[in-house]
Design a protein around this motif. Structure first.
Motif, PDB file in Angstrom:
ATOM      1  N   LYS A 260     -28.149  17.280 -14.986  1.00 38.50           N
ATOM      2  CA  LYS A 260     -27.471  17.732 -16.333  1.00 38.50           C
ATOM      3  C   LYS A 260     -27.771  19.004 -16.581  1.00 38.50           C
ATOM      4  CE  LYS A 260     -25.556  13.588 -18.190  1.00 38.50           C
ATOM      5  NZ  LYS A 260     -26.944  12.583 -18.960  1.00 38.50           N
ATOM      6  N   GLY A 261     -29.087  19.484 -16.414  1.00 38.28           N
ATOM      7  CA  GLY A 261     -29.493  21.072 -16.296  1.00 38.28           C
ATOM      8  C   GLY A 261     -30.027  21.481 -14.704  1.00 38.28           C
ATOM      9  N   ASN A 262     -30.258  22.652 -14.889  1.00 41.13           N
ATOM     10  CA  ASN A 262     -30.250  23.012 -13.623  1.00 41.13           C
ATOM     11  C   ASN A 262     -31.746  24.586 -14.085  1.00 41.13           C
ATOM     12  OD1 ASN A 262     -29.325  21.473 -11.065  1.00 41.13           O
ATOM     13  ND2 ASN A 262     -27.838  21.683 -12.038  1.00 41.13           N
ATOM     14  N   VAL A 263     -32.643  24.915 -12.985  1.00 43.43           N
ATOM     15  CA  VAL A 263     -33.268  26.049 -13.149  1.00 43.43           C
ATOM     16  C   VAL A 263     -33.680  26.142 -11.849  1.00 43.43           C
ATOM     17  CG1 VAL A 263     -35.226  27.502 -13.840  1.00 43.43           C
ATOM     18  CG2 VAL A 263     -33.901  25.424 -15.864  1.00 43.43           C
ATOM     19  N   ILE A 264     -32.613  27.626 -11.568  1.00 48.86           N
ATOM     20  CA  ILE A 264     -33.646  28.277 -10.672  1.00 48.86           C
ATOM     21  C   ILE A 264     -34.012  29.510 -10.630  1.00 48.86           C
ATOM     22  CG2 ILE A 264     -32.190  29.534  -8.923  1.00 48.86           C
ATOM     23  CD1 ILE A 264     -29.909  27.331  -9.355  1.00 48.86           C
ATOM     24  N   GLY A 265     -35.379  29.091  -8.877  1.00 43.55           N
ATOM     25  CA  GLY A 265     -36.411  30.025  -9.139  1.00 43.55           C
ATOM     26  C   GLY A 265     -37.572  29.419  -9.952  1.00 43.55           C
ATOM     27  N   ALA A 266     -38.588  30.017 -10.039  1.00 42.37           N
ATOM     28  CA  ALA A 266     -40.053  30.242 -10.879  1.00 42.37           C
ATOM     29  C   ALA A 266     -40.087  30.540 -12.665  1.00 42.37           C
ATOM     30  CB  ALA A 266     -40.972  29.672  -9.512  1.00 42.37           C
ATOM     31  N   VAL A 267     -40.284  29.749 -13.187  1.00 41.82           N
ATOM     32  CA  VAL A 267     -39.272  30.230 -14.678  1.00 41.82           C
ATOM     33  C   VAL A 267     -41.070  29.639 -15.318  1.00 41.82           C
ATOM     34  CG1 VAL A 267     -37.338  30.071 -14.345  1.00 41.82           C
ATOM     35  CG2 VAL A 267     -38.484  28.493 -15.395  1.00 41.82           C
ATOM     36  N   PRO A 268     -41.060  31.225 -16.594  1.00 45.69           N
ATOM     37  CA  PRO A 268     -42.482  30.652 -17.197  1.00 45.69           C
ATOM     38  C   PRO A 268     -42.159  28.972 -18.045  1.00 45.69           C
ATOM     39  CG  PRO A 268     -41.372  32.620 -17.604  1.00 45.69           C
ATOM     40  CD  PRO A 268     -40.444  31.546 -16.337  1.00 45.69           C
ATOM     41  N   GLU A 269     -43.224  28.140 -18.652  1.00 43.19           N
ATOM     42  CA  GLU A 269     -43.010  27.388 -19.199  1.00 43.19           C
ATOM     43  C   GLU A 269     -42.045  26.791 -20.079  1.00 43.19           C
ATOM     44  OE1 GLU A 269     -47.642  26.581 -19.057  1.00 43.19           O
ATOM     45  OE2 GLU A 269     -46.539  25.848 -21.235  1.00 43.19           O
ATOM     46  N   ALA A 270     -41.990  27.951 -20.617  1.00 40.86           N
ATOM     47  CA  ALA A 270     -40.630  27.651 -22.246  1.00 40.86           C
ATOM     48  C   ALA A 270     -39.504  27.713 -21.868  1.00 40.86           C
ATOM     49  CB  ALA A 270     -40.679  29.001 -23.111  1.00 40.86           C
ATOM     50  N   ASN A 271     -39.119  28.600 -20.454  1.00 39.95           N
ATOM     51  CA  ASN A 271     -38.018  28.602 -19.771  1.00 39.95           C
ATOM     52  C   ASN A 271     -37.647  27.053 -19.735  1.00 39.95           C
ATOM     53  OD1 ASN A 271     -39.105  31.102 -20.458  1.00 39.95           O
ATOM     54  ND2 ASN A 271     -36.946  31.824 -19.259  1.00 39.95           N
ATOM     55  N   LEU A 272     -38.179  26.380 -18.841  1.00 36.01           N
ATOM     56  CA  LEU A 272     -38.005  25.156 -18.352  1.00 36.01           C
ATOM     57  C   LEU A 272     -37.627  24.213 -19.446  1.00 36.01           C
ATOM     58  CD1 LEU A 272     -37.311  23.176 -16.122  1.00 36.01           C
ATOM     59  CD2 LEU A 272     -40.483  22.728 -15.198  1.00 36.01           C
ATOM     60  N   LEU A 273     -38.942  24.059 -20.237  1.00 32.81           N
ATOM     61  CA  LEU A 273     -38.694  23.405 -21.326  1.00 32.81           C
ATOM     62  C   LEU A 273     -37.565  23.059 -22.073  1.00 32.81           C
ATOM     63  CD1 LEU A 273     -40.788  21.388 -23.023  1.00 32.81           C
ATOM     64  CD2 LEU A 273     -41.287  23.531 -24.243  1.00 32.81           C
ATOM     65  N   ALA A 274     -37.127  24.612 -22.283  1.00 39.49           N
ATOM     66  CA  ALA A 274     -35.904  25.324 -23.545  1.00 39.49           C
ATOM     67  C   ALA A 274     -34.858  24.460 -22.157  1.00 39.49           C
ATOM     68  CB  ALA A 274     -35.726  26.585 -23.209  1.00 39.49           C
ATOM     69  N   GLU A 275     -34.446  24.398 -21.524  1.00 40.34           N
ATOM     70  CA  GLU A 275     -33.687  23.906 -20.207  1.00 40.34           C
ATOM     71  C   GLU A 275     -33.411  22.065 -20.526  1.00 40.34           C
ATOM     72  OE1 GLU A 275     -31.300  25.276 -19.742  1.00 40.34           O
ATOM     73  OE2 GLU A 275     -30.285  23.800 -18.133  1.00 40.34           O
ATOM     74  N   ILE A 276     -34.886  21.674 -20.489  1.00 43.03           N
ATOM     75  CA  ILE A 276     -34.685  20.752 -20.557  1.00 43.03           C
ATOM     76  C   ILE A 276     -34.309  19.670 -21.895  1.00 43.03           C
ATOM     77  CG2 ILE A 276     -36.509  18.468 -21.073  1.00 43.03           C
ATOM     78  CD1 ILE A 276     -38.461  19.242 -18.830  1.00 43.03           C
ATOM     79  N   LEU A 277     -34.940  20.554 -22.928  1.00 48.52           N
ATOM     80  CA  LEU A 277     -33.839  20.268 -24.107  1.00 48.52           C
ATOM     81  C   LEU A 277     -32.963  20.589 -24.110  1.00 48.52           C
ATOM     82  CD1 LEU A 277     -36.665  21.514 -26.353  1.00 48.52           C
ATOM     83  CD2 LEU A 277     -36.714  19.228 -25.755  1.00 48.52           C
ATOM     84  N   ARG A 278     -31.996  21.603 -23.861  1.00 46.91           N
ATOM     85  CA  ARG A 278     -30.878  21.765 -23.716  1.00 46.91           C
ATOM     86  C   ARG A 278     -29.955  20.783 -22.874  1.00 46.91           C
ATOM     87  NH1 ARG A 278     -26.498  23.431 -21.361  1.00 46.91           N
ATOM     88  NH2 ARG A 278     -27.876  23.208 -18.822  1.00 46.91           N
ATOM     89  N   SER A 279     -30.498  20.332 -21.873  1.00 48.29           N
ATOM     90  CA  SER A 279     -30.236  18.987 -20.938  1.00 48.29           C
ATOM     91  C   SER A 279     -29.295  17.783 -21.655  1.00 48.29           C
ATOM     92  CB  SER A 279     -30.850  18.775 -19.709  1.00 48.29           C
ATOM     93  OG  SER A 279     -30.297  20.038 -19.265  1.00 48.29           O
ATOM     94  N   ILE A 280     -31.082  17.929 -22.655  1.00 47.26           N
ATOM     95  CA  ILE A 280     -30.789  16.310 -23.227  1.00 47.26           C
ATOM     96  C   ILE A 280     -30.013  15.708 -24.351  1.00 47.26           C
ATOM     97  CG2 ILE A 280     -33.094  15.468 -21.961  1.00 47.26           C
ATOM     98  CD1 ILE A 280     -34.909  16.242 -24.193  1.00 47.26           C
ATOM     99  N   ALA A 281     -29.820  17.217 -24.557  1.00 46.56           N
ATOM    100  CA  ALA A 281     -29.603  17.069 -26.449  1.00 46.56           C
ATOM    101  C   ALA A 281     -27.223  17.621 -25.924  1.00 46.56           C
ATOM    102  CB  ALA A 281     -29.638  18.313 -26.957  1.00 46.56           C
ATOM    103  N   ALA A 282     -26.784  17.867 -24.791  1.00 45.56           N
ATOM    104  CA  ALA A 282     -25.818  18.139 -24.216  1.00 45.56           C
ATOM    105  C   ALA A 282     -25.317  16.935 -23.885  1.00 45.56           C
ATOM    106  CB  ALA A 282     -25.932  18.940 -22.845  1.00 45.56           C
TER     107      ALA A 282
END
Lengths: 66, 147
Positions: A44-66
């Motif tokens: 549902k969502g993908n994050v490439i690379g090591a990212v700060p926690e806020a970025n991963l969290l934002a992608e998680i929220l985007r993925s579950i809202a999608a």
């Protein structure tokens, strides 16, 4: 590691670290070409690379809202 | 049998594990078929778990212990679950590793043990609050390579 920290924090979060070369079919399924590559809810969502926690969290929220 | 960890590495791991606050249960899941790295992974975690009296290891087979594998959502071998142990009670946080934890991932294994041992995610207050507000399951799979 960040994913595991989130799993520790929330009973709703499961986090699995996958050795990509041992599971090539799964890696291919999610289009893993560079690591680390985090996939959320099986694509549902993908994050490439090591990212700060806020970025991963934002992608998680985007993925579950999608 | 030749050990994976030499005395130097064992010393470093023992020193790292000395920071453990609470006991940790490592669950190993292997299978007899189609698992190139099961034996090596089992031996590696056995060597690690011998380095701290706060570490316990249990060994399962995904076929003969299928119910346990299902309970811990383990569908790959070798698979590891890093869980909290308080007395006889095992608490699964959903922290898993699939594949042999060698190279960089060996460090991750030790960090995971220390993380669970602390029972504290170390995340920012804002991240914690957002995660506590989740209403549905989130499955994260982090693909890594040992080099």
């Amino acid at each position: 590691m960040l994913a595991h920290m989130m799993a520790l924090e929330s009973p709703l979060v499961q986090a699995e670290m996958v050795e990509a070369t041992e599971f090539p079919e799964l890696s291919e399924q999610f289009g893993v070409s560079s690591v680390p590559h985090t996939t959320i809810n099986r694509g549902k969502g993908n994050v490439i690379g090591a990212v700060p926690e806020a970025n991963l969290l934002a992608e998680i929220l985007r993925s579950i809202a999608a | 049998m030749t050990e994976f960890l030499n005395d130097n590495v064992k010393g470093q791991v023992r020193e790292a594990l000395a920071q453990m606050q609470h006991p940790v249960q490592v669950l190993f899941f292997g299978s007899k078929e189609n698992c190139d790295y099961c034996n090596d992974t089992r031996q590696l975690v056995e060597e690690v778990c011998a380095l701290s009296d706060k570490l316990s290891l249990s060994i399962y087979d995904t076929l003969s212990d299928a119910a346990v594998a299902t309970q811990y959502h383990v569908d790959k071998t070798p698979g590891l679950v890093i869980a909290a142990k308080d007395g006889d009670e095992i608490t699964d946080f959903g922290i898993r590793l699939a594949g042999i934890p060698a190279g960089h991932e060996f460090t991750s294994l030790i960090q995971d043990i220390l993380l669970v041992s602390s029972r504290n995610s170390g995340l920012s207050e804002q991240t914690r609050e957002t995660l506590q507000g989740l209403k549905e399951p989130v499955n994260l799979q982090v693909f890594v390579t040992p080099t």
